[in-house]
Write a protein that holds these residues in place. Structure first.
Motif, PDB file in Angstrom:
ATOM      1  N   ASP A  35       1.243  -0.830  -0.184  1.00  0.00           N
ATOM      2  CA  ASP A  35      -0.121   0.023   0.123  1.00  0.00           C
ATOM      3  C   ASP A  35       1.091   1.363   0.262  1.00  0.00           C
ATOM      4  N   VAL A  36       1.064   2.067  -0.989  1.00  0.00           N
ATOM      5  CA  VAL A  36       1.265   3.652  -0.746  1.00  0.00           C
ATOM      6  C   VAL A  36       0.786   4.950  -0.635  1.00  0.00           C
ATOM      7  N   LYS A  37       0.932   5.411  -0.369  1.00  0.00           N
ATOM      8  CA  LYS A  37       0.480   6.737  -0.079  1.00  0.00           C
ATOM      9  C   LYS A  37       2.052   8.253  -0.280  1.00  0.00           C
ATOM     10  N   LYS A  38       1.401   8.952  -0.912  1.00  0.00           N
ATOM     11  CA  LYS A  38       2.451   9.979  -1.041  1.00  0.00           C
ATOM     12  C   LYS A  38       2.113  11.157  -1.419  1.00  0.00           C
ATOM     13  N   HIS A  54       6.386  13.603   0.549  1.00  0.00           N
ATOM     14  CA  HIS A  54       6.365  11.745   1.178  1.00  0.00           C
ATOM     15  C   HIS A  54       5.975  11.337   1.077  1.00  0.00           C
ATOM     16  N   ARG A  56       4.881   6.475   1.289  1.00  0.00           N
ATOM     17  CA  ARG A  56       4.906   6.447   2.872  1.00  0.00           C
ATOM     18  C   ARG A  56       5.000   4.846   2.217  1.00  0.00           C
ATOM     19  N   VAL A  61      -1.343   1.763   4.546  1.00  0.00           N
ATOM     20  CA  VAL A  61      -0.749   2.655   5.230  1.00  0.00           C
ATOM     21  C   VAL A  61      -2.182   4.823   5.423  1.00  0.00           C
ATOM     22  N   PRO A  64      -1.402  10.319   4.685  1.00  0.00           N
ATOM     23  CA  PRO A  64      -0.418  10.429   3.539  1.00  0.00           C
ATOM     24  C   PRO A  64       1.026  11.379   4.017  1.00  0.00           C
ATOM     25  N   ILE A  65       0.993  12.195   4.864  1.00  0.00           N
ATOM     26  CA  ILE A  65       1.967  12.714   5.458  1.00  0.00           C
ATOM     27  C   ILE A  65       2.616  11.958   6.116  1.00  0.00           C
ATOM     28  N   ILE A  66       3.328  12.486   6.048  1.00  0.00           N
ATOM     29  CA  ILE A  66       4.758  10.550   7.311  1.00  0.00           C
ATOM     30  C   ILE A  66       4.635  11.998   9.310  1.00  0.00           C
TER      31      ILE A  66
ATOM     32  N   ILE B   5      -1.978   3.620  -8.766  1.00  0.00           N
ATOM     33  CA  ILE B   5      -1.735   4.922  -7.866  1.00  0.00           C
ATOM     34  C   ILE B   5      -2.377   6.204  -8.839  1.00  0.00           C
ATOM     35  N   ARG B 163      -4.467  17.871   0.548  1.00  0.00           N
ATOM     36  CA  ARG B 163      -3.405  16.647   1.041  1.00  0.00           C
ATOM     37  C   ARG B 163      -4.576  15.518   0.430  1.00  0.00           C
ATOM     38  N   SER B 167      -2.077  14.438  -3.043  1.00  0.00           N
ATOM     39  CA  SER B 167      -2.215  13.340  -2.650  1.00  0.00           C
ATOM     40  C   SER B 167      -1.384  11.705  -3.598  1.00  0.00           C
ATOM     41  N   LYS B 168      -0.776  11.174  -3.921  1.00  0.00           N
ATOM     42  CA  LYS B 168      -1.682   9.813  -4.403  1.00  0.00           C
ATOM     43  C   LYS B 168      -2.147   8.332  -3.208  1.00  0.00           C
ATOM     44  N   SER B 169      -2.908   8.067  -4.299  1.00  0.00           N
ATOM     45  CA  SER B 169      -2.924   6.397  -3.110  1.00  0.00           C
ATOM     46  C   SER B 169      -3.583   5.642  -4.016  1.00  0.00           C
ATOM     47  N   ILE B 170      -3.371   4.524  -3.392  1.00  0.00           N
ATOM     48  CA  ILE B 170      -4.035   3.154  -5.069  1.00  0.00           C
ATOM     49  C   ILE B 170      -5.696   3.447  -5.205  1.00  0.00           C
ATOM     50  N   VAL B 239      -9.613  14.274   5.231  1.00  0.00           N
ATOM     51  CA  VAL B 239      -7.681  13.753   6.039  1.00  0.00           C
ATOM     52  C   VAL B 239      -7.403  13.498   6.777  1.00  0.00           C
ATOM     53  N   TYR B 243      -5.569  10.811   9.454  1.00  0.00           N
ATOM     54  CA  TYR B 243      -4.234  11.301  11.370  1.00  0.00           C
ATOM     55  C   TYR B 243      -5.324  10.496  12.460  1.00  0.00           C
ATOM     56  N   GLU B 246      -4.646   6.865  12.678  1.00  0.00           N
ATOM     57  CA  GLU B 246      -2.530   7.212  12.960  1.00  0.00           C
ATOM     58  C   GLU B 246      -2.328   7.536  14.259  1.00  0.00           C
ATOM     59  N   PRO B 312      -0.167  14.110  11.721  1.00  0.00           N
ATOM     60  CA  PRO B 312      -0.679  12.980  12.867  1.00  0.00           C
ATOM     61  C   PRO B 312      -0.158  13.806  14.111  1.00  0.00           C
TER      62      PRO B 312
END
Lengths: 192, 589
Positions: A35-38, A54, A56, A61, A64-66, B5, B163, B167-170, B239, B243, B246, B312
């Motif tokens: 699983d990837v986020k950027k 970023h 991850r 995940v 998206p931010i670290i 992605i 964000r 942001s990129k995700s799958i 978003v 957080y 997390e 986070p």
């Protein structure tokens, strides 16, 4: 390793091609089954300003931010920017960075100083770090423009991703006529 | 289809395609811009276009929806201020084909002039609003929003934030819907002609619609409870959900996909099982205040800031009163790296001269807002798109004649056509004395070089009619319209100086394409060099703030200027600033 989220922070200067590098990195990780986020910021930040991306990856995940202070690897394209973002790195984290220096406006105007001995300071705080003369290796690969590929090669040493996945992502993302020099640059970076 | 992605903006575009959108219209604005660019690039079957401003873009989408087609409109948060007029009445008319407005907020003001929270618009205009938490939801919710729009006869807003958009995700793309009804003309004045008699009745419909949607949303999967352990619960959306997961991995979570109207029954049921309840949301306490008004005790903005984006670390710091962890911190003060105009930027010389002329500059929104930064330091106000012109008129009205002369408005070509032209009409109509400079770089620069009605090309890259800016200014009654190449410093200065003196409206169009222009209108010239024998270390060239000019304190006896040949584009503006002829042109290979 899969259940643990790994964090890579890419930093540099607007115009250096950091967003494309993080694109390739994310693709490699997706091909690796993670699983990837950027996350990154466009617009105002691109005009020669400081740029951060970023990336991850792990089994799952969320953010998206670290999270602050949890970057495993700081991947720097410019020396001062690498130094600037060290506070986001974990205590036992590592830096892989270019030794390239791009002078910010205050320094260009002679009003501020570019900090000295950044590579030594980075290595003192994070002993497993690597500062790479990426420009020289890119030249050796036959094209200065492969400098980011050299850096990706150096980064690949610090990640548990198969050489095949990297190879596949390069084939997917790099135009055919530039592929050979980029594969060479990647290999040089990996040896650096 | 396989997984892929995508950025939130790419996923919004995909969702619109899957939903069978026929028409998409927008004005560029970070962080929303790439939605329409992706539609134009990847889904050519959709009629996609740039409108001159957000109000027009929404009106175009409304027209398409009244014709029975699904229509998309996208904008950044402040764009909704411009489009608010049609939006509020569209809420009353409802739709024929589905209509979705995607609005991208910018918490932390990464590239904006304020931090307004668009959720208030959904409540204010009485339209539902979805809020995705990642790219897959951006795709799925966009599709869902079109279905809900038609099911409930309402425009639907989808809120993004920086964000989410960037942001990129799958994402798991699905096949597009089929068999949507064909567009057609249908006359329905009781629904579409909003005169008082009709609108009065529609208002009752709007209220009932919201109540129905609130009830419906209690049983929909986009509002879901994720069971945790213990007695801590979190209500969250967007978003902020990521957080929350997390920071509080054990908590029960009520994840809202629809942030307006709220699923009150579901919230009551969820709250009843939690001893401690947090609302984790970015910007204003939008959900929190409504939950509290239901008589439920919650924590939210007593612990988290209303200002800026969440992270986070910031969520953990607020909830647990702990410090945001910081690792190794450099001991020295580090030089800042603010954004800057590019080498060869045609705006640089104009601001250099405005600074020298001590003009009072009312500014506007675009790359040229960077004219505020030192060493150019030549911008005194910046409020919103198009504001420079009205601001100049207003301030001139209250100043003594000598000071009136100092007032100069600056605005980009795209911004002028967005909402600047109205201000210019007012200038002439009401006898303003200020000077207007249209910085025409033939593109919408800051958002990434989009076309507009003044470039002669459409979003899809097809040639189109190019607005004649000089003719437009003359047609509204400006008698003094001049066009100049801003690379010529002396001519530019003399012209601005002369027109500042004139007690009448004048327009100066500084015309030269952006250095990064997509159609390569620029002929890059060989870079310059500094002749070490001629440089006297006077530092005059440094006042241009060009990234290609550097000060080398160790060269010569007093230090010297140097040029970075890799980034110099040979505009020769610095050459004109140097009194000692120290700049030369490198030989071309």
């Amino acid at each position: 390793m899969k259940n643990k989220v790994q964090n890579i922070l890419l930093v540099g200067v607007g115009g250096q091609g950091i967003l494309l590098a993080s694109e390739i990195l994310s693709e490699v990780l997706m091909l690796g089954g993670y699983d990837v986020k950027k996350a990154e910021v466009h617009g105002m930040a691109q005009r020669g300003g400081s740029v951060v991306s970023h990336v991850r990856y792990g089994e799952k995940v969320y953010s998206p931010i670290i999270p602050e202070g949890e970057a495993d690897i700081l991947f720097g394209f410019e020396l001062l920017e690498s130094y600037r973002y060290l506070p986001l790195l974990k205590k036992d984290g590592q830096v892989v960075a270019s030794d390239l220096q791009i002078v910010p406006p205050g320094v260009a105007l002679g009003k501020e100083n570019y900090p000295e001995d950044i590579p030594d300071k980075i290595r003192a705080a994070f002993p497993r770090s690597r500062i790479v003369n990426a420009m020289a290796l890119a030249q050796q690969a036959g094209n200065m423009r492969t400098v980011n590929t050299v850096l990706l090669g150096a980064l690949s040493n610090m990640m548990e991703i198969s050489a095949e996945a990297w190879n596949q992502a390069m084939h997917n993302r790099v135009p055919a006529k530039f592929l050979d020099e980029n594969l060479k640059a990647f290999a040089l970076g990996r040896q650096a | 289809m396989d997984k892929t992605i995508l950025s939130g903006n790419e996923a919004f575009a995909r969702g619109a395609f899957e939903a069978g959108v026929k028409v998409a219209s927008a004005y560029p604005g970070t962080p929303s811009t790439e939605i329409l660019e992706n539609i134009a690039h990847h889904y050519p079957s959709i009629d996609s276009s740039w409108a001159p401003n957000e109000k027009v873009s929404l009106e175009v989408a409304i027209g398409a929806c009244f014709g029975g087609a699904r229509a998309l409109c996208t904008m950044k948060h402040v764009g909704v201020n411009v489009a608010a007029d049609p939006l509020f009445t569209l809420s009353y008319t409802g739709v024929r084909g589905g209509l979705v407005l995607i609005v991208a907020d910018d918490p932390e003001l990464h590239s904006s002039q304020n931090e307004q929270d668009s959720r208030h618009y959904a409540r204010f205009a009485k339209v539902p609003m979805f809020e995705p938490s990642d790219s897959e939801e951006a795709r799925a919710f966009t599709r869902l929003a079109f279905e809900a729009s038609e099911q409930f006869d309402t425009p639907v807003m989808v809120r993004s934030t920086t964000r989410i958009s960037h942001s990129k995700s799958i994402v798991y793309p699905q096949a597009p819907v089929e068999n949507l009804p064909a567009p057609s003309l249908v006359r329905d004045p009781a629904k579409l002609v909003m005169l008082p008699g009709n609108a009065r009745k529609r208002h009752y419909f709007v209220e009932e619609r919201l109540a129905n949607m609130a009830e419906w949303s209690c049983s929909q999967s986009f509002n879901r409870i994720e069971e945790g352990r213990g007695d801590v619960g979190v209500i969250t959306a967007g978003v902020a959900y990521q957080y929350a997961k997390e920071v509080l991995p054990e908590a029960h979570v009520l994840k809202l996909g629809l942030v307006h109207p709220l699923p009150k029954q579901l919230i009551r049921e969820f709250a009843a099982r939690c001893k401690t309840l947090y609302v984790i949301e970015e910007l204003d306490p939008f959900i929190e205040e409504q939950v509290r008004a239901m008589g439920i005790e919650v924590h939210g903005k007593d612990l988290l800031s209303v200002c800026g984006e969440l992270t986070p670390g910031r969520v953990a710091a607020g909830l647990f009163k702990q410090e945001i962890p910081e690792g190794f911190t450099p001991t020295e003060t580090l030089p800042q790296r603010p954004p800057n105009m590019c080498p060869g930027c045609p705006h640089r010389g104009v601001f250099y001269e405005l600074n020298r002329l001590k003009a009072y500059v009312t500014g506007d929104i675009g790359c040229y807002t960077l004219g505020f930064m030192p060493p150019l330091s030549a911008m005194d106000t910046c409020v919103c798109m198009g504001a420079s012109i009205g601001n100049a008129t207003g301030i001139s009205k209250v100043l003594p004649p000598e000071e009136q002369k100092k007032v100069v408005a600056v605005i980009g070509d795209s911004t002028f056509l967005h909402t600047g032209i109205n201000g210019l009409i007012d200038m002439v109509y009401n006898g303003s004395t200020a000077t207007l400079i249209i910085l025409d770089n033939s593109t919408t620069g800051m958002t990434g070089r989009q076309d507009h009605p003044g470039t002669g090309y459409s979003l899809k890259g097809d040639p189109s009619y190019q607005v004649d800016l000089e003719g437009l200014c003359r047609s509204v009654g400006v008698k003094h319209v001049y066009t100049i190449d801003p690379y010529g410093l002396e001519e530019t200065r003399e012209l601005i100086k002369r027109e500042m003196e004139r007690p009448e409206v004048s327009v100066i169009i500084t015309r030269r394409a952006c250095m990064l222009h997509k159609r390569d209108l620029i002929q890059r010239k060989p870079p310059l060099f500094v002749d070490a024998d001629k440089c006297t270390a006077c530092k005059a060239c440094l006042k241009l703030g060009c990234p290609a000019i550097k000060w080398n304190p160790t060269a010569g006896t007093k230090g010297q200027a140097e040029i970075d040949k890799l980034i110099c584009v040979g505009c020769e503006v610095c050459m004109q600033v140097c009194k000692f002829g120290a700049f030369g042109v490198c030989d071309e290979k």
